[in-house]
Design an enzyme around this catalytic site. Structure first.
Site, mmCIF file in Angstrom:
data_model
loop_
_atom_site.group_PDB
_atom_site.id
_atom_site.type_symbol
_atom_site.label_atom_id
_atom_site.label_comp_id
_atom_site.label_asym_id
_atom_site.label_seq_id
_atom_site.Cartn_x
_atom_site.Cartn_y
_atom_site.Cartn_z
ATOM 1 N N GLU A 266 -13.872 56.610 -43.967
ATOM 2 C CA GLU A 266 -14.717 57.770 -43.727
ATOM 3 C C GLU A 266 -15.947 57.527 -44.617
ATOM 4 O O GLU A 266 -16.181 57.755 -45.524
ATOM 5 C CB GLU A 266 -14.499 59.377 -43.880
ATOM 6 C CG GLU A 266 -13.387 59.646 -43.297
ATOM 7 C CD GLU A 266 -13.278 61.457 -42.667
ATOM 8 O OE1 GLU A 266 -13.669 61.941 -43.861
ATOM 9 O OE2 GLU A 266 -12.558 61.757 -43.457
ATOM 10 N N GLU A 338 -17.819 68.168 -33.822
ATOM 11 C CA GLU A 338 -16.746 68.840 -33.892
ATOM 12 C C GLU A 338 -16.790 70.249 -33.471
ATOM 13 O O GLU A 338 -17.416 70.309 -34.729
ATOM 14 C CB GLU A 338 -15.135 68.204 -34.368
ATOM 15 C CG GLU A 338 -15.313 66.580 -34.409
ATOM 16 C CD GLU A 338 -14.276 66.176 -35.958
ATOM 17 O OE1 GLU A 338 -13.124 66.648 -36.011
ATOM 18 O OE2 GLU A 338 -14.856 65.650 -36.185
ATOM 19 N N LYS A 341 -15.157 72.328 -36.224
ATOM 20 C CA LYS A 341 -15.328 71.829 -37.688
ATOM 21 C C LYS A 341 -16.407 72.888 -38.429
ATOM 22 O O LYS A 341 -17.280 73.777 -37.736
ATOM 23 C CB LYS A 341 -16.366 70.718 -38.066
ATOM 24 C CG LYS A 341 -15.243 69.472 -37.640
ATOM 25 C CD LYS A 341 -15.127 68.368 -38.733
ATOM 26 C CE LYS A 341 -15.210 68.244 -39.957
ATOM 27 N NZ LYS A 341 -14.443 67.631 -40.523
ATOM 28 N N GLU A 349 -21.536 70.008 -40.768
ATOM 29 C CA GLU A 349 -20.490 69.542 -40.674
ATOM 30 C C GLU A 349 -19.734 68.826 -39.170
ATOM 31 O O GLU A 349 -19.084 68.153 -38.684
ATOM 32 C CB GLU A 349 -18.466 70.239 -41.050
ATOM 33 C CG GLU A 349 -19.436 70.434 -42.219
ATOM 34 C CD GLU A 349 -18.480 69.238 -43.197
ATOM 35 O OE1 GLU A 349 -17.871 68.892 -42.906
ATOM 36 O OE2 GLU A 349 -18.492 69.177 -44.371
#
Ligand SMILES: *[C@@H]1O[C@H](CO)[C@@H](O)[C@H](O)[C@H]1NC(C)=O
Ligand SMILES: *[C@@H]1O[C@H](CO)[C@@H](O)[C@H](O)[C@H]1NC(C)=O
Ligand SMILES: *[C@@H]1O[C@H](CO)[C@@H](O)[C@H](O)[C@H]1NC(C)=O
Length: 458
Positions: A266, A338, A341, A349
């Site tokens: 990541e 997303e 998150k 995030e």
């Protein structure tokens, strides 16, 4: 070195994406496959083993790493028959139509679930044994992605070590990875390094082009990119732990002289919101006074970082100062923004995505060619000389046409310094970055102009 077509080159580094799905507005996995294909994305990492996703990826040629979630780790460590069943249901059932090439056992366990630390290697060993029983041990590698906080004393990189509390588990994990021909999986985030400590980690260092560079006083090696420093810190920490000091070797993927291959499972950069970890804002308003950009999570920065990583891999310049021959297999985090998150809708995030949920790109990038799309670094600032009235009129236009002006409202993070000049610069720059530096997007009838060094008032 020029690498013309890299797909056919077995030795070349490879790029993937992390397909996180902590959201309630993402497109159907079946319709995500054409998106991956069109964009030349050949590897994905998922955070479970969802059957809809694995079926959608069947017969696409896309390599997939599945995951045993942290919450299932205890069962995996203590119950071999549970693991057999898990591997049958979540790997064997799809392979080889779906090209599963890895099982991540947990994710960032030392940070997210430190209580599971002692079970981790046993769980990995059980998954490996279950794969071997099914004849899948060569095709599918077992690993466990580690957050970069596992590495301590990382500045300078040559002094890096794994944290004391995880030294013994890291020793066992690396032995396991070596024995099984797998790889160490690390999640480095220059974004968070910069956001947490913008004074010591300048934006340019985090984005990979810091001049004159940072010298490692022990080795004399010069770092222009904190990603390089993080990769080398990882190599040094492994070396320190496994006790082969002073032995010269080539590190990274493909190395076979007793070292462990490393992949970067990541890395990414948020394009919006504020950094909060543990519910606390980090960075933020206080840094304006010291001339540091008040907000690192911008579309322009995310675009610069992602393209920097893509270009490193696509140009073949994957070595680091310490390991000039290292490969660099990287998964960009993440495929989509997303929306579930973090703690709220302004949490950075949520904005790590390459794509919006409606499948449009958040910014320009090119997994196939890399190269040209890295943004020249320019900013747009106000010309205070035109006077407050013209600045206000231009600011009203920018804020009404897509600029993010929330941050300059009273009490918000970029309200200080409270001057027309600073507020207008923030609004103009936001508009300009969102227009991808289009010619004419930084003019506002003469109220603004482009600059080539990051201005202190932003
Ligand atoms: C798998 O993903 C699909 C599509 O997003 C979703 O509808 C389904 O509930 C998921 N299955 C599980 C077991 O989470
Ligand atoms: C993983 O753990 C969750 C929560 O305990 C549970 O609901 C789920 O069934 C488990 N998954 C598997 C495959 O055992
Ligand atoms: C896609 O979503 C983004 C973010 O919500 C939005 O800005 C953009 O206009 C949308 N594009 C299309 C074509 O719907």
């Amino acid at each position: 070195m020029f690498r013309p077509v890299i797909y056919a080159d077995a030795d070349a580094s490879e790029l993937g994406v992390s397909y996180g799905r902590v959201a309630n507005d993402l497109p159907d996995p079946k319709s995500v496959v054409p998106l991956l294909k069109q964009n030349g994305i050949t590897m994905v990492r998922i955070y479970d083993a969802n059957s809809t996703v694995l079926n959608a990826l069947a017969n696409t040629g896309i390599k997939v790493t599945v995951m045993v979630p942290n919450e299932n780790l205890t069962a995996a460590a203590t119950n071999p028959s549970y693991v057999q069943q898990w591997v049958r249901d979540n790997v064997k059932a799809y392979y080889p139509a779906t090209l599963i090439n890895g099982v991540a056992v947990g994710n960032e366990v030392f940070d997210s679930r430190p209580d599971l630390t002692q079970q981790l290697v046993r769980a990995m060993t059980n998954v490996q044994a279950a794969l071997a029983k099914l004849g899948l041990a060569d095709a599918v590698k077992v690993t466990s992605p580690v957050g970069f906080s596992a590495v301590t004393n990382s500045s300078p990189p040559s002094s890096a070590r794994f944290r004391d509390d995880i030294q013994s588990v890291m020793t066992r994990m690396i032995q396991f990875l070596q024995q099984t021909g797998s790889y160490l999986a690390m999640n480095p985030y220059p974004f968070f390094a910069h956001a947490e400590d913008p004074q010591s980690i300048p934006l340019d260092y985090a984005l990979g082009n810091y001049e004159p560079g940072v010298v490692d006083k022990n080795t004399g090696l010069v770092y222009h990119s904190i990603l390089d420093a993080m990769m080398d810190a990882t190599y040094y920490a492994v070396e320190n732990l496994m006790g082969q000091p002073g032995k010269k070797r080539t590190m990274g993927a493909g190395s076979n002289n007793g070292h462990v291959e490393t992949r970067w499972t990541e890395t990414g950069w948020s394009s919006g919101g504020e950094v909060r970890r543990g519910g606390k804002p980090r960075g933020g308003r206080s840094s304006v006074a010291t001339g540091v950009q008040c907000q690192p999570a911008t579309v322009a920065n995310a675009r610069a970082y992602t393209n920097y990583v893509i270009n490193r891999v696509r140009s073949g310049k994957t070595g680091t100062p310490r390991c000039p021959d290292a490969q660099m297999d990287v998964y960009i985090f993440a495929l989509f923004n997303e929306n579930q998150k973090g703690v709220d809708s302004d949490d950075a995030e949520r904005y790590f995505g390459l794509f919006h949920p409606n499948k449009t790109k958040v910014y320009e990038f090119d997994f196939i060619h890399g190269g040209a799309s890295q943004t020249p670094k320019t900013w747009c600032v106000a010309n205070a000389a035109v006077g407050d009235d013209r600045l206000q009129a231009a600011m009203d236009y920018a804020c009404g046409n897509g600029a993010d002006c929330g941050a300059i409202q009273p009490g918000e993070r970029c309200f200080e310094p409270n001057t027309k000049d600073a507020h207008a610069s923030h609004a103009f720059n936001s508009y300009y970055q969102r227009k991808f530096h289009a010619i004419g997007a930084c003019d506002f009838a003469g109220a603004a102009s482009v600059v080539y060094q990051q201005p202190s008032k932003l």
